[in-house]
Motif scaffolding. Structure first.
Motif, PDB file in Angstrom:
ATOM      1  N   ARG A 191       0.830  -1.205   0.000  1.00 53.78           N
ATOM      2  CA  ARG A 191       0.000   0.000   0.000  1.00 53.78           C
ATOM      3  C   ARG A 191       0.861   1.251   0.000  1.00 53.78           C
ATOM      4  N   GLY A 192       1.947   1.245   0.763  1.00 55.71           N
ATOM      5  CA  GLY A 192       2.852   2.394   0.771  1.00 55.71           C
ATOM      6  C   GLY A 192       3.474   2.623  -0.597  1.00 55.71           C
ATOM      7  N   THR A 193       3.849   1.515  -1.261  1.00 58.15           N
ATOM      8  CA  THR A 193       4.422   1.637  -2.605  1.00 58.15           C
ATOM      9  C   THR A 193       3.394   2.173  -3.589  1.00 58.15           C
ATOM     10  N   GLY A 194       2.136   1.673  -3.469  1.00 59.81           N
ATOM     11  CA  GLY A 194       1.068   2.164  -4.339  1.00 59.81           C
ATOM     12  C   GLY A 194       0.805   3.645  -4.124  1.00 59.81           C
ATOM     13  N   PHE A 195       0.802   4.060  -2.839  1.00 63.83           N
ATOM     14  CA  PHE A 195       0.609   5.485  -2.547  1.00 63.83           C
ATOM     15  C   PHE A 195       1.751   6.307  -3.131  1.00 63.83           C
ATOM     16  N   GLY A 196       2.984   5.807  -2.988  1.00 62.71           N
ATOM     17  CA  GLY A 196       4.135   6.509  -3.544  1.00 62.71           C
ATOM     18  C   GLY A 196       4.059   6.615  -5.059  1.00 62.71           C
TER      19      GLY A 196
END
Length: 452
Positions: A388-393
């Motif tokens: 999820r953090g990678t997707g947000f980034g």
């Protein structure tokens, strides 16, 4: 339930408004840095030469008019003649005016600031055709003439780089300092041989003028037929003044521009008459054209434009954050929203400081990379998932890419911005089309807001 959702949305809106405070401070810092740079550029121009304007040449013929005027004696009442005199000047514009200029540019640095200077090697030529009886008709016998001269107005004479020599009908004459006429401001003038008082004389002239200046070069088309050609090694010209070039070619190596005007288009004769008779020289000085040497790497201007999109950018980022929260049924505290918002605001401070040393494009890339990496790392822990953090980034990086596209495409910025907002709204509507908004408060029951 509804109150919890309304409170959350209201808190997010309040955070967006509070973030305007640091953004306005950064925007003020941009203005301060622009002011400092303008002061440095002014100092560089003061020590070299300012923007230049070439006005002329104009042929000036000083005269003394003498005539007899009848007077009446106050006591005896007898009439008698008394000699009267007046002094003035005749002005003649060229029949033909040609200027060919080769312009080279160079940068001068003082600290972290740079100024763009240019050197223009101008070959000026043309001809004067004096009217019959100098346009005085039957009154010609009343006039006696002093030595004529050729006046050339140059706005900053410090930029003259060569010993000026006038070639007039095959004869070589020297120039003297000063335009010789206050109407034309600073410049140079060349004393000429006596003219044929009957007029009809053709005076062919030519001289070379090497001129240094900053920012802009303006030329007044003084001829009945004026032709100007400028070649330069600067690939980012901005053509200014009353007349655009009739032909221009702009490449990565420089530009070629050609102008052609006539008295019908410039009405310069009327402007000269107004200047001489009424003292209003605005029309004479305003009938000019030229080129401004625009620096496309104005990182202050681009940073200022980027800040204008900051509110939209932060709102879209918070919208993505909120979607992750409601779609994944996770609890995100307003403080976490605030930290993400502050990192987005600090992006503009990084952009401003780095662009002064690295250029705007590289500074933008490094600042965006730092903010994307920081927020991806932080959000992966807030949302308890590296994916999820990678997707947000990734989404944040896409927003930065779109923002750069908006800054690069000034003419299409409104269109691109409108499509971006419409696309984001459409994406939110698609993703939340089956979402039970009444159940959002229950689904995030572990939220700190609910716990409070």
């Amino acid at each position: 339930m509804n109150r919890i959702l309304a409170f959350k949305l209201g808190t997010i809106a309040l955070l967006i408004l509070l973030l305007l405070i640091p953004l306005s401070m950064i925007d003020g810092l941009v203005g301060d840095r622009q002011y400092q740079r303008a002061g440095v550029l002014q100092d560089i121009a003061r020590s070299s030469s300012y923007r230049q304007r070439i006005s002329g040449p104009i042929l000036v013929l000083p005269y003394t008019k003498t005539w007899l005027e009848w007077k009446t004696h106050k006591q005896s009442g007898e009439r008698y003649q008394e000699q009267q005199q007046s002094r003035g000047r005749l002005y003649f514009l060229p029949e033909r005016f040609v200027l060919n200029g080769e312009v080279t540019t160079e940068r001068r640095a003082r600290g972290i600031y740079e100024a763009l200077l240019y050197r223009s090697d101008n070959r000026i030529s043309g001809a004067f055709k004096l009217p019959a009886r100098l346009g005085l008709g039957d009154d010609l016998g009343l006039y006696s003439f002093a030595r004529p001269f050729l006046a050339v107005g140059i706005s900053d004479v410090r930029g003259i780089g060569n010993d000026l020599q006038l070639r007039l009908n095959g004869q070589s004459l020297g120039f003297a300092p000063g335009s010789g006429d206050e109407r034309f401001g600073p410049g140079v003038h060349a004393p000429l041989p006596a003219l044929d008082s009957q007029g009809g004389q053709l005076l062919e002239f030519a001289f070379n003028l090497e001129l240094q200046g900053t920012e802009q070069l303006d030329i007044t088309p003084v001829g009945r037929d004026s032709r100007v050609e400028l070649r330069a090694d600067w690939p980012h010209p901005s053509f200014v003044g009353e007349y655009l070039p009739s032909r221009r070619e702009v490449t990565a190596e420089g530009f070629l521009a050609q102008w052609q005007t006539s008295f019908f288009a410039t009405n310069l004769e009327q402007g000269l008459q107004d200047c001489v008779r009424k003292g209003d020289c605005q029309a004479l000085s305003g009938r000019s054209f030229g080129v401004s040497f625009v620096d496309p790497v104005d990182h202050y201007l681009k940073t200022d434009r980027a800040i204008k999109y900051a509110l939209l950018f932060i709102a879209l980022t918070f919208a993505m954050f909120f979607l992750f929260e409601v779609l994944k049924r996770l609890a995100v505290h307003p403080v976490q929203y605030a930290l993400v918002g502050l990192s987005l605001a600090l992006f503009y401070l990084l952009l401003l400081s780095l662009s002064e040393h690295l250029g705007f494009a590289l500074a933008y890339g490094l600042s965006a990379l730092a903010c994307v990496a920081l927020n991806a790392f932080y959000v992966s822990h807030v949302l308890h998932s590296r994916l999820r953090g990678t997707g947000f980034g990734a989404l944040l990086a896409a927003l930065y890419a779109l923002l750069y596209g908006l800054l690069s495409s000034e003419d299409y910025a409104l269109l691109m911005g409108s499509l971006l907002v419409f696309g984001v709204l459409g994406g939110v509507m698609v993703l939340t089309r089956k979402l039970d908004w009444y159940g959002v408060g229950r689904n995030v029951g572990s939220s700190p807001l609910n716990q409070a």
